[in-house]
Design a protein around this motif. Structure first.
Motif, PDB file in Angstrom:
ATOM      1  N   ALA A  80       0.813  -1.219   0.000  1.00  0.00           N
ATOM      2  CA  ALA A  80       0.000   0.000   0.000  1.00  0.00           C
ATOM      3  C   ALA A  80       0.846   1.268   0.000  1.00  0.00           C
ATOM      4  CB  ALA A  80      -0.947  -0.012   1.192  1.00  0.00           C
ATOM      5  N   ASP A  81       2.028   1.224   0.639  1.00  0.00           N
ATOM      6  CA  ASP A  81       2.856   2.430   0.762  1.00  0.00           C
ATOM      7  C   ASP A  81       3.968   2.488  -0.276  1.00  0.00           C
ATOM      8  OD1 ASP A  81       4.274   0.302   1.785  1.00  0.00           O
ATOM      9  OD2 ASP A  81       5.148   1.440   3.452  1.00  0.00           O
ATOM     10  N   GLU A  82       3.940   1.598  -1.257  1.00  0.00           N
ATOM     11  CA  GLU A  82       4.996   1.579  -2.263  1.00  0.00           C
ATOM     12  C   GLU A  82       4.593   2.382  -3.491  1.00  0.00           C
ATOM     13  OE1 GLU A  82       7.272  -2.694  -1.616  1.00  0.00           O
ATOM     14  OE2 GLU A  82       5.563  -2.572  -2.971  1.00  0.00           O
ATOM     15  N   SER A  83       5.525   3.183  -3.970  1.00  0.00           N
ATOM     16  CA  SER A  83       5.282   3.902  -5.217  1.00  0.00           C
ATOM     17  C   SER A  83       5.616   3.038  -6.422  1.00  0.00           C
ATOM     18  CB  SER A  83       6.121   5.180  -5.260  1.00  0.00           C
ATOM     19  OG  SER A  83       7.500   4.855  -5.382  1.00  0.00           O
ATOM     20  N   GLY A  84       6.440   2.026  -6.198  1.00  0.00           N
ATOM     21  CA  GLY A  84       6.871   1.191  -7.313  1.00  0.00           C
ATOM     22  C   GLY A  84       7.900   1.846  -8.195  1.00  0.00           C
ATOM     23  N   ASP A  85       8.578   2.887  -7.720  1.00  0.00           N
ATOM     24  CA  ASP A  85       9.533   3.590  -8.568  1.00  0.00           C
ATOM     25  C   ASP A  85      10.631   4.192  -7.704  1.00  0.00           C
ATOM     26  OD1 ASP A  85      10.459   4.709 -11.076  1.00  0.00           O
ATOM     27  OD2 ASP A  85       9.822   6.634 -10.278  1.00  0.00           O
ATOM     28  N   TRP A  86      11.843   4.141  -8.205  1.00  0.00           N
ATOM     29  CA  TRP A  86      12.987   4.771  -7.545  1.00  0.00           C
ATOM     30  C   TRP A  86      13.836   5.404  -8.634  1.00  0.00           C
ATOM     31  CZ3 TRP A  86      17.114   1.898  -4.093  1.00  0.00           C
ATOM     32  CH2 TRP A  86      17.842   2.853  -3.358  1.00  0.00           C
ATOM     33  N   GLU A  87      13.894   6.688  -8.656  1.00  0.00           N
ATOM     34  CA  GLU A  87      14.630   7.409  -9.687  1.00  0.00           C
ATOM     35  C   GLU A  87      16.094   6.987  -9.704  1.00  0.00           C
ATOM     36  OE1 GLU A  87      15.637  12.020 -11.091  1.00  0.00           O
ATOM     37  OE2 GLU A  87      14.500  11.606  -9.247  1.00  0.00           O
ATOM     38  N   LEU A  96      25.962   7.535 -15.590  1.00  0.00           N
ATOM     39  CA  LEU A  96      24.708   7.742 -14.882  1.00  0.00           C
ATOM     40  C   LEU A  96      23.603   8.298 -15.761  1.00  0.00           C
ATOM     41  CD1 LEU A  96      23.570   7.307 -12.070  1.00  0.00           C
ATOM     42  CD2 LEU A  96      24.221   9.651 -11.500  1.00  0.00           C
ATOM     43  N   ASP A  97      23.914   9.265 -16.611  1.00  0.00           N
ATOM     44  CA  ASP A  97      22.868   9.862 -17.444  1.00  0.00           C
ATOM     45  C   ASP A  97      22.253   8.822 -18.382  1.00  0.00           C
ATOM     46  OD1 ASP A  97      23.240  12.282 -16.225  1.00  0.00           O
ATOM     47  OD2 ASP A  97      24.470  13.145 -17.841  1.00  0.00           O
ATOM     48  N   GLU A  98      23.104   7.998 -18.969  1.00  0.00           N
ATOM     49  CA  GLU A  98      22.595   6.967 -19.877  1.00  0.00           C
ATOM     50  C   GLU A  98      21.785   5.918 -19.122  1.00  0.00           C
ATOM     51  OE1 GLU A  98      25.164   5.248 -22.810  1.00  0.00           O
ATOM     52  OE2 GLU A  98      26.515   6.979 -22.758  1.00  0.00           O
ATOM     53  N   LEU A  99      22.242   5.562 -17.927  1.00  0.00           N
ATOM     54  CA  LEU A  99      21.506   4.582 -17.136  1.00  0.00           C
ATOM     55  C   LEU A  99      20.142   5.134 -16.730  1.00  0.00           C
ATOM     56  CD1 LEU A  99      21.728   1.740 -15.881  1.00  0.00           C
ATOM     57  CD2 LEU A  99      22.506   2.858 -13.767  1.00  0.00           C
ATOM     58  N   ALA A 100      20.110   6.418 -16.360  1.00  0.00           N
ATOM     59  CA  ALA A 100      18.844   7.049 -15.988  1.00  0.00           C
ATOM     60  C   ALA A 100      17.884   7.091 -17.174  1.00  0.00           C
ATOM     61  CB  ALA A 100      19.097   8.459 -15.454  1.00  0.00           C
ATOM     62  N   GLU A 101      18.416   7.326 -18.356  1.00  0.00           N
ATOM     63  CA  GLU A 101      17.567   7.332 -19.549  1.00  0.00           C
ATOM     64  C   GLU A 101      16.987   5.947 -19.809  1.00  0.00           C
ATOM     65  OE1 GLU A 101      17.866   8.335 -24.359  1.00  0.00           O
ATOM     66  OE2 GLU A 101      19.557   8.765 -23.027  1.00  0.00           O
ATOM     67  N   LEU A 102      17.807   4.918 -19.606  1.00  0.00           N
ATOM     68  CA  LEU A 102      17.346   3.555 -19.802  1.00  0.00           C
ATOM     69  C   LEU A 102      16.230   3.202 -18.824  1.00  0.00           C
ATOM     70  CD1 LEU A 102      17.864   0.881 -21.359  1.00  0.00           C
ATOM     71  CD2 LEU A 102      19.502   0.281 -19.560  1.00  0.00           C
ATOM     72  N   GLY A 103      16.296   3.737 -17.611  1.00  0.00           N
ATOM     73  CA  GLY A 103      15.324   3.397 -16.577  1.00  0.00           C
ATOM     74  C   GLY A 103      14.202   4.391 -16.407  1.00  0.00           C
ATOM     75  N   ALA A 104      14.096   5.369 -17.302  1.00  0.00           N
ATOM     76  CA  ALA A 104      13.052   6.385 -17.165  1.00  0.00           C
ATOM     77  C   ALA A 104      11.678   5.791 -17.474  1.00  0.00           C
ATOM     78  CB  ALA A 104      13.333   7.556 -18.098  1.00  0.00           C
ATOM     79  N   PRO A 105      10.658   6.174 -16.722  1.00  0.00           N
ATOM     80  CA  PRO A 105       9.296   5.721 -17.043  1.00  0.00           C
ATOM     81  C   PRO A 105       8.895   6.238 -18.422  1.00  0.00           C
ATOM     82  CG  PRO A 105       9.392   6.683 -14.835  1.00  0.00           C
ATOM     83  CD  PRO A 105      10.699   6.998 -15.502  1.00  0.00           C
ATOM     84  N   PRO A 106       8.105   5.505 -19.147  1.00  0.00           N
ATOM     85  CA  PRO A 106       7.686   5.931 -20.482  1.00  0.00           C
ATOM     86  C   PRO A 106       6.757   7.133 -20.416  1.00  0.00           C
ATOM     87  CG  PRO A 106       6.491   3.983 -19.824  1.00  0.00           C
ATOM     88  CD  PRO A 106       7.546   4.206 -18.775  1.00  0.00           C
ATOM     89  N   GLU A 107       6.742   7.905 -21.488  1.00  0.00           N
ATOM     90  CA  GLU A 107       5.925   9.111 -21.527  1.00  0.00           C
ATOM     91  C   GLU A 107       4.639   8.921 -22.316  1.00  0.00           C
ATOM     92  OE1 GLU A 107       8.407  12.131 -23.148  1.00  0.00           O
ATOM     93  OE2 GLU A 107       9.765  12.194 -21.424  1.00  0.00           O
ATOM     94  N   LEU A 127       5.901  -2.851 -24.428  1.00  0.00           N
ATOM     95  CA  LEU A 127       6.581  -3.652 -23.431  1.00  0.00           C
ATOM     96  C   LEU A 127       6.659  -2.882 -22.118  1.00  0.00           C
ATOM     97  CD1 LEU A 127       9.513  -5.073 -25.571  1.00  0.00           C
ATOM     98  CD2 LEU A 127       7.178  -5.901 -25.345  1.00  0.00           C
ATOM     99  N   ALA A 128       7.118  -3.575 -21.081  1.00  0.00           N
ATOM    100  CA  ALA A 128       7.293  -2.925 -19.781  1.00  0.00           C
ATOM    101  C   ALA A 128       8.564  -2.089 -19.799  1.00  0.00           C
ATOM    102  CB  ALA A 128       7.377  -3.976 -18.680  1.00  0.00           C
ATOM    103  N   ALA A 129       8.506  -0.924 -19.187  1.00  0.00           N
ATOM    104  CA  ALA A 129       9.685  -0.067 -19.091  1.00  0.00           C
ATOM    105  C   ALA A 129       9.673   0.614 -17.731  1.00  0.00           C
ATOM    106  CB  ALA A 129       9.684   0.979 -20.199  1.00  0.00           C
ATOM    107  N   GLY A 130      10.846   0.888 -17.207  1.00  0.00           N
ATOM    108  CA  GLY A 130      10.935   1.552 -15.919  1.00  0.00           C
ATOM    109  C   GLY A 130      12.289   1.356 -15.298  1.00  0.00           C
ATOM    110  N   ASP A 131      12.373   1.676 -14.015  1.00  0.00           N
ATOM    111  CA  ASP A 131      13.678   1.740 -13.360  1.00  0.00           C
ATOM    112  C   ASP A 131      14.428   0.417 -13.326  1.00  0.00           C
ATOM    113  OD1 ASP A 131      11.855   0.655 -11.608  1.00  0.00           O
ATOM    114  OD2 ASP A 131      12.189   2.092 -10.004  1.00  0.00           O
ATOM    115  N   ASN A 132      13.709  -0.720 -13.219  1.00  0.00           N
ATOM    116  CA  ASN A 132      14.445  -1.978 -13.172  1.00  0.00           C
ATOM    117  C   ASN A 132      14.933  -2.428 -14.536  1.00  0.00           C
ATOM    118  OD1 ASN A 132      15.527  -3.970 -11.397  1.00  0.00           O
ATOM    119  ND2 ASN A 132      14.129  -5.445 -12.294  1.00  0.00           N
TER     120      ASN A 132
END
Length: 478
Positions: free
Chosen positions: A284-291, A345-356, A363-368
């Motif tokens: 219940a308290d999880e956002s499911g996302d970690w930048e 780091l910038d490239e890794l963050a781009e790879l893990g960014a939530p879709p817009e 497909l599934a996309a996100g931080d993991n």
């Protein structure tokens, strides 16, 4: 102490597909147990995929068709699937194959007065098997064109093979009115896998599918029909559950690898064994996302140190890799000579960014998608410390995927790091990982960032780790 999680929401969203990140390994396989250049015993090859230019004429009449390209493709698919089951049904289930009585097409955007299974088809963007009157139908207005654009002609064929799987399982007595949806859906995925193996073996007079990129497109279609990610207090929990992408891919691969006989073994007990303690719902308290940030990357590496306790943990750097014995594999590289993980780091963050963009066929996309790549480079350090294995060949690529699967399961249990973070993978992380494995292959690559040709083999290796342990990975991919 703060709680952090590594998953992003998996409602129907668009994936950020990354291409050109890896190259394909060439050479001879080195293991008799897991051949990196074969797919379930077949050579991993690229080639034509889709409707054959000289395809045999369809045998099915479609009620309500407009005679257009999508209906023609679907009509061919149904005809071909029925041809497969005419030959396979008796050997697997006994008795004679019973085809569906009728096949329907409708336009969800129109008012063509076509009904399906007692339902008005206006705005019905779907395909399905109707048990009540033994029919199959599909929407040609939205669903089939979207599938074809996203996953090609075999994406459409895969979905119809799944729907026909429901007809087969019903007539074979595998399911009844009381069978949980979760079971019937994954059995149908499995039965579709058995049909796709028949096509891949060049038995179909209408379709062909390569075991490289062609089969990858089919797997992408399977992923796109995963369940949306829900929290434990969501009122839709347990209603019409079909399964995560990881689960549905597993079921499809069972059918493709072992044939239709394997599908009857899918029940609640078997699905429960596959799930184990892996999270299915967000708390219940999880956002499911970690930048993705320097803080999160450090915390995950710290958590991996705690879980695996290597004698010589790898060092972490946020500078571009400068390595004498391995090529960089951005956004994360491992250097064996210095035992260093280098993160761009910038490239890794781009790879893990939530879709817009909201795309129900994506497909599934996100931080993991990003964090699984980071974990894959850490497990290359574990292979270095283990010794006795190469880090720069196809076996290493699949071993890396397998060990990343082990790490994924380990980190599904909260790990408190020295800086006070609680690192815990959550529901949805597996789907983000397998989507990345399919689209860019980085998790299933060797120390030089080179992967094996088949997404099927990459995901299969990852699943071995998710359901196994470190020792199993080293034995399977020695």
């Amino acid at each position: 102490m703060s709680r952090r999680t590594l998953a992003a929401a998996l409602t129907a969203v668009s994936a950020v597909l990354v291409s050109g990140c890896t190259t394909t390994l060439a050479g001879e396989p080195v293991s008799v147990f897991a051949d990196p250049f074969r797919v379930a015993g077949m050579p991993a090859t690229d080639g034509p995929t889709g409707l054959r230019p000289d395809a045999e004429a369809p045998t099915r009449v479609v009620i309500g068709t407009d005679g257009g390209e999508d209906d023609t493709l679907a009509r061919q698919a149904i005809s071909d699937i029925e041809l497969f089951w005419e030959g396979a049904y008796g050997d697997v289930f006994g008795g004679r194959f019973t085809p569906v009585d009728d096949v329907y097409s409708w336009d969800a955007n129109g008012f063509d007065s076509i009904g399906f299974c007692g339902t008005d088809t206006y705005a019905l963007v779907n395909a399905g098997f109707c048990r009540d009157d033994n029919t199959i139908g599909w929407d040609r207005g939205e669903m089939l064109p979207s599938l074809r654009r996203a996953h090609g002609e075999m994406g459409v064929t895969m979905v119809l093979a799944h729907e026909y799987g429901h007809a087969v399982q019903f007539h074979a007595g595998l399911v009844d009115q009381d069978t949980p949806t979760l079971v019937s859906e994954q059995q149908a995925d499995c039965l579709a896998g058995a049909y796709m193996r028949w096509v891949a073996e060049d038995n179909s007079p209408r379709f062909t599918v390569s075991t490289g990129e062609g089969l990858n497109s089919v797997l992408a279609a399977v992923i796109s029909f995963r369940d949306p990610l829900l929290s434990e207090d969501d009122p839709e929990v347990g209603v019409d559950e079909h399964g995560s992408a990881f689960e549905r891919l597993s079921a499809f691969q069972f059918g493709f690898t072992d044939g239709a006989t394997a599908c009857a073994g899918i029940d609640l007990r078997e699905i429960g064994q596959r799930r184990g303690d892996l999270p299915v719902l967000l708390e219940a308290d999880e956002s499911g996302d970690w930048e993705v940030s320097e803080t999160s990357v450090r915390a995950i590496v710290d958590a991996m140190d705690i879980v695996f306790a290597p004698a010589n943990p790898p060092q972490l750097s946020f500078q571009p890799a400068d390595c004498p014995d391995a090529r960089p594999s951005p956004p994360v590289s491992f250097c064996p000579a210095t035992n260093t993980i280098s993160v761009e780091l910038d490239e890794l963050a781009e790879l893990g960014a939530p879709p817009e963009i909201d795309d129900p066929m994506a497909l599934a996309a996100g931080d993991n998608t990003a964090y699984s790549v980071l974990m894959s480079r850490y497990v290359q350090a574990l292979q270095r410390e283990h010794g006795g294995v190469d880090l720069d060949d196809a076996e290493a690529a699949l071993r890396t995927a397998c060990l990343t699967g082990v790490a994924t399961t380990e980190l599904s249990r909260p790990v408190v790091t020295p800086d006070g973070n609680t690192v815990a993978l959550t529901a949805g992380d597996l789907d983000e990982a397998v989507s990345g494995i399919l689209t860019n292959g980085l998790v299933a690559s060797d120390v030089n960032g080179e992967s094996v040709p088949s997404g099927f083999s990459r995901i299969d290796a990852f699943r071995v780790g998710v359901l196994g342990d470190v020792e199993r990975c080293f034995k399977r991919f020695d």
